[in-house]
Scaffold this motif. Structure first.
Motif, PDB file in Angstrom:
ATOM      1  N   LEU A 164       0.827  -1.199   0.000  1.00 50.75           N
ATOM      2  CA  LEU A 164       0.000   0.000   0.000  1.00 50.75           C
ATOM      3  C   LEU A 164       0.867   1.258   0.000  1.00 50.75           C
ATOM      4  N   LEU A 165       0.617   2.152  -0.954  1.00 53.69           N
ATOM      5  CA  LEU A 165       1.308   3.433  -0.995  1.00 53.69           C
ATOM      6  C   LEU A 165       0.493   4.515  -0.299  1.00 53.69           C
ATOM      7  N   GLU A 166      -0.790   4.510  -0.518  1.00 55.48           N
ATOM      8  CA  GLU A 166      -1.707   5.423   0.159  1.00 55.48           C
ATOM      9  C   GLU A 166      -3.126   4.966  -0.126  1.00 55.48           C
ATOM     10  N   PHE A 167      -4.051   5.359   0.746  1.00 58.34           N
ATOM     11  CA  PHE A 167      -5.449   5.071   0.452  1.00 58.34           C
ATOM     12  C   PHE A 167      -6.200   6.393   0.352  1.00 58.34           C
ATOM     13  N   ASN A 168      -6.867   6.587  -0.774  1.00 53.95           N
ATOM     14  CA  ASN A 168      -7.659   7.774  -1.012  1.00 53.95           C
ATOM     15  C   ASN A 168      -9.065   7.502  -0.500  1.00 53.95           C
ATOM     16  N   LEU A 169      -9.443   8.220   0.537  1.00 48.65           N
ATOM     17  CA  LEU A 169     -10.726   7.997   1.193  1.00 48.65           C
ATOM     18  C   LEU A 169     -11.639   9.170   0.868  1.00 48.65           C
ATOM     19  N   GLY A 170     -12.795   8.891   0.289  1.00 49.94           N
ATOM     20  CA  GLY A 170     -13.728   9.959  -0.048  1.00 49.94           C
ATOM     21  C   GLY A 170     -14.141   9.914  -1.501  1.00 49.94           C
ATOM     22  N   SER A 171     -15.255  10.576  -1.790  1.00 46.89           N
ATOM     23  CA  SER A 171     -15.842  10.502  -3.130  1.00 46.89           C
ATOM     24  C   SER A 171     -15.064  11.296  -4.167  1.00 46.89           C
ATOM     25  N   GLU A 172     -14.123  12.163  -3.738  1.00 48.75           N
ATOM     26  CA  GLU A 172     -13.346  12.914  -4.716  1.00 48.75           C
ATOM     27  C   GLU A 172     -12.309  12.058  -5.428  1.00 48.75           C
ATOM     28  N   ALA A 173     -12.015  10.869  -4.904  1.00 48.72           N
ATOM     29  CA  ALA A 173     -11.057   9.975  -5.568  1.00 48.72           C
ATOM     30  C   ALA A 173     -11.634   9.515  -6.905  1.00 48.72           C
ATOM     31  N   GLY A 174     -10.886   9.691  -7.975  1.00 45.96           N
ATOM     32  CA  GLY A 174     -11.389   9.391  -9.310  1.00 45.96           C
ATOM     33  C   GLY A 174     -10.995   8.018  -9.812  1.00 45.96           C
ATOM     34  N   GLY A 175     -11.410   7.731 -11.035  1.00 44.81           N
ATOM     35  CA  GLY A 175     -11.029   6.506 -11.724  1.00 44.81           C
ATOM     36  C   GLY A 175     -12.080   5.429 -11.763  1.00 44.81           C
ATOM     37  N   TRP A 176     -13.191   5.608 -11.029  1.00 46.91           N
ATOM     38  CA  TRP A 176     -14.220   4.559 -10.990  1.00 46.91           C
ATOM     39  C   TRP A 176     -14.746   4.225 -12.386  1.00 46.91           C
ATOM     40  N   GLY A 177     -15.075   5.252 -13.136  1.00 46.19           N
ATOM     41  CA  GLY A 177     -15.619   5.015 -14.472  1.00 46.19           C
ATOM     42  C   GLY A 177     -14.604   4.419 -15.420  1.00 46.19           C
ATOM     43  N   LEU A 178     -13.365   4.919 -15.360  1.00 43.64           N
ATOM     44  CA  LEU A 178     -12.309   4.376 -16.213  1.00 43.64           C
ATOM     45  C   LEU A 178     -12.108   2.896 -15.946  1.00 43.64           C
ATOM     46  N   ALA A 179     -11.965   2.543 -14.668  1.00 38.98           N
ATOM     47  CA  ALA A 179     -11.717   1.149 -14.311  1.00 38.98           C
ATOM     48  C   ALA A 179     -12.827   0.243 -14.804  1.00 38.98           C
ATOM     49  N   SER A 180     -14.056   0.707 -14.634  1.00 39.35           N
ATOM     50  CA  SER A 180     -15.205  -0.104 -15.027  1.00 39.35           C
ATOM     51  C   SER A 180     -15.258  -0.318 -16.528  1.00 39.35           C
ATOM     52  N   GLU A 181     -15.129   0.764 -17.263  1.00 40.66           N
ATOM     53  CA  GLU A 181     -15.399   0.693 -18.698  1.00 40.66           C
ATOM     54  C   GLU A 181     -14.220   0.182 -19.511  1.00 40.66           C
ATOM     55  N   ILE A 182     -12.986   0.345 -19.016  1.00 38.54           N
ATOM     56  CA  ILE A 182     -11.851  -0.254 -19.718  1.00 38.54           C
ATOM     57  C   ILE A 182     -12.006  -1.778 -19.725  1.00 38.54           C
ATOM     58  N   SER A 183     -12.369  -2.338 -18.584  1.00 39.63           N
ATOM     59  CA  SER A 183     -12.535  -3.790 -18.506  1.00 39.63           C
ATOM     60  C   SER A 183     -13.721  -4.250 -19.346  1.00 39.63           C
ATOM     61  N   ARG A 184     -14.823  -3.533 -19.262  1.00 43.76           N
ATOM     62  CA  ARG A 184     -16.019  -3.934 -20.029  1.00 43.76           C
ATOM     63  C   ARG A 184     -15.753  -3.861 -21.524  1.00 43.76           C
ATOM     64  N   ALA A 185     -15.059  -2.801 -21.951  1.00 43.93           N
ATOM     65  CA  ALA A 185     -14.740  -2.669 -23.374  1.00 43.93           C
ATOM     66  C   ALA A 185     -13.798  -3.776 -23.833  1.00 43.93           C
ATOM     67  N   THR A 186     -12.827  -4.118 -22.998  1.00 41.47           N
ATOM     68  CA  THR A 186     -11.882  -5.178 -23.349  1.00 41.47           C
ATOM     69  C   THR A 186     -12.607  -6.501 -23.566  1.00 41.47           C
ATOM     70  N   MET A 187     -13.600  -6.777 -22.727  1.00 45.42           N
ATOM     71  CA  MET A 187     -14.338  -8.031 -22.843  1.00 45.42           C
ATOM     72  C   MET A 187     -15.163  -8.116 -24.128  1.00 45.42           C
ATOM     73  N   GLU A 188     -15.393  -6.981 -24.777  1.00 50.31           N
ATOM     74  CA  GLU A 188     -16.178  -6.990 -26.016  1.00 50.31           C
ATOM     75  C   GLU A 188     -15.379  -7.503 -27.209  1.00 50.31           C
TER      76      GLU A 188
END
Length: 467
Positions: free
Chosen positions: A121-145
């Motif tokens: 662990l380098l750091e944990f970003n706690l709170g809704s301002e931490a980004g990347g949720w959409g990127l993580a989700s859709e990169i994987s979903r697109a790859t599976m297509e």
């Protein structure tokens, strides 16, 4: 088969004439929900063992629970003493307290390296301002297509967790307090002018949420008003504010308190809820990791808690005026170990203000340590990422990349992952903003062989993991 062997097999099939695997990065780039984000993508996904990432997720959950207990167990419940050690200024503290100092939910993104043996662990970003949720989700979903990858995933028992589905679950559960029996009306609020810098990221987030079945509005704090104890965007009543601003902005910008006054009134009246509280920033402060890591400070922690900390957290120490007075040998140790340490500012993210010991000379490092005592920093032991071997689709050459994994979590547990990657040797901080060749990458986990040896379809693995 280990993650390294999966990657080796993938690279071999990638090189096969006529393979469609080299088309994945372009397919991801053209994916509709990723269109608002103009980033670049690695030529292949990254692979991890499902068991390994699940165990790290469990450890992270226990570690954050321990962090939440620090004010009571290390400071006798004295929040002012706690925040003083963290280096939180009076203005920032006022913003946090006026928005409520309740314990935040476990919601955010942990950043870690894999050192070839385990995740650290380098750091944990706690709170809704931490980004990347959409990127993580859709990169994987697109790859599976891509059929070629779907076939590879099926043969190698690869799946993924879709983080956005976890966000939807968390927001529906939270919003039910004011929107029983229906989906809450959620508005993501950036700070004034924030959409100019982060609009692409949040529009990707909005697109991904809408695909998953929950609409969300995107605006800035200056766009909303309060009426009758409820926040409105135009004529639309807002049930839940998804916060993407931080206490610094309220405290430091002229007129900051005027900007958030309508939101404060609505929150105090109870007509609109805030996801997540500003107290998230207290516990996400990097000094909390130093409090956990330093044996001299954790006398009240159990043996099990200490084992979890030592398993996932690199050696980390607090650097401020009080800490240096209490431990006069710390500076000497940091000077001697310069090539093994990195200096990080407690309240900043994205590598801002960090000084990489192994990339500086002795004089620069000494000056950085001296200056850090005023602002409040940590020093953390270097973690060398394992090399990720990737075939360049143009040259055909195999290149080494280094990855910073981002693992998402909600009150319901681990919620998937993605990675930011840079060419090996291009700098000590892995950052999309700081590297011209930086890429984002999907992360797929490899499940253990099911009983009886039957291998489910890859799509089923992904869907099961996302529930």
């Amino acid at each position: 088969m280990s993650a390294e062997r999966v990657a080796a097999q993938y690279n071999e099939e990638f090189r096969t004439p006529g393979s469609d695997l080299p088309t994945i990065a372009q397919h991801v780039k053209d994916f509709p929900t990723l269109a608002p984000w103009h980033g670049e993508y690695l030529a292949r996904p990254l692979f991890v063992a499902e068991r390994e990432i699940r165990e790290f997720s469990d450890d992270l959950q226990h570690l954050i629970e321990t962090v939440f207990s620090l004010p009571d167990r290390m400071f006798g419940g004295d929040l002012d003493a706690f925040r003083s050690v963290l280096g939180i200024s009076d203005g920032h503290w006022e913003a946090i307290r006026r928005f409520g100092d309740v314990l935040p939910p476990q919601f955010g993104r942990a950043d870690m390296y894999h050192d070839g043996t385990s995740f650290k662990l380098l750091e944990f970003n706690l709170g809704s301002e931490a980004g990347g949720w959409g990127l993580a989700s859709e990169i994987s979903r697109a790859t599976m297509e891509v059929d070629a990858f779907a076939d590879f995933a099926r043969r190698n028992r690869l799946g993924y967790v879709h983080p956005i589905r976890a966000v939807v679950e968390a927001l529906r559960h939270f919003g039910a307090q004011v929107a029983p029996g229906r989906d809450p009306v959620v508005a993501l609020l950036e700070w004034r002018g924030g959409l100019a810098d982060y609009g692409e990221l949040w529009l990707n987030f909005q697109s991904a949420l809408r695909w998953a079945g929950l609409d969300i509005l995107v605006a800035e704090v200056s766009d909303v008003h309060e009426r009758g104890g409820v926040l409105y965007l135009g004529d639309t009543k807002i049930d839940v504010v998804y916060r993407s601003f931080v206490p610094d902005q309220i405290a430091e910008e002229p007129g900051g308190w005027d900007l958030v006054a309508p939101l404060l009134r609505a929150l105090q009246a109870g007509g609109t809820l805030l996801w997540t509280p500003l107290s998230s920033n207290v516990f996400a402060n990097k000094a909390c990791m130093a409090l956990l890591s330093d044996p001299a400070r954790r006398r009240n922690l159990s043996e099990d808690e200490c084992r979890v900390i030592d398993r996932v957290l690199p050696w980390t120490r607090l650097i401020n005026a009080d800490a240096l007075k209490a431990d006069t040998d710390l500076v000497d140790e940091c000077l001697e170990r310069r090539e093994q340490l990195i200096l990080k500012v407690n309240g900043r993210g994205g590598g801002v203000g960090a000084v990489v010991g192994w990339e500086t000379d002795d004089a620069t490092w000494r000056l950085a340590l001296e200056n850090s005592a005023t602002e409040g920093c940590i020093v953390q032991e270097r973690v060398i990422p394992r090399p990720e071997l990737v075939v360049d689709p143009v040259s055909g050459e195999t290149e080494e990349w280094h990855a910073a994994y981002g693992m998402f979590y909600t009150p319901h547990g681990g919620a998937g992952a993605f990675a930011k990657v840079v060419p090996a040797g291009s700098g000590g901080i892995i950052s999309i903003a700081a590297h011209a060749r930086a890429r984002s990458a999907a992360v797929f986990h490899q499940s253990e062989l099911p009983t009886g040896g039957e291998v489910p379809a890859a799509g089923e693995l992904a869907a099961d993991a996302a529930k």
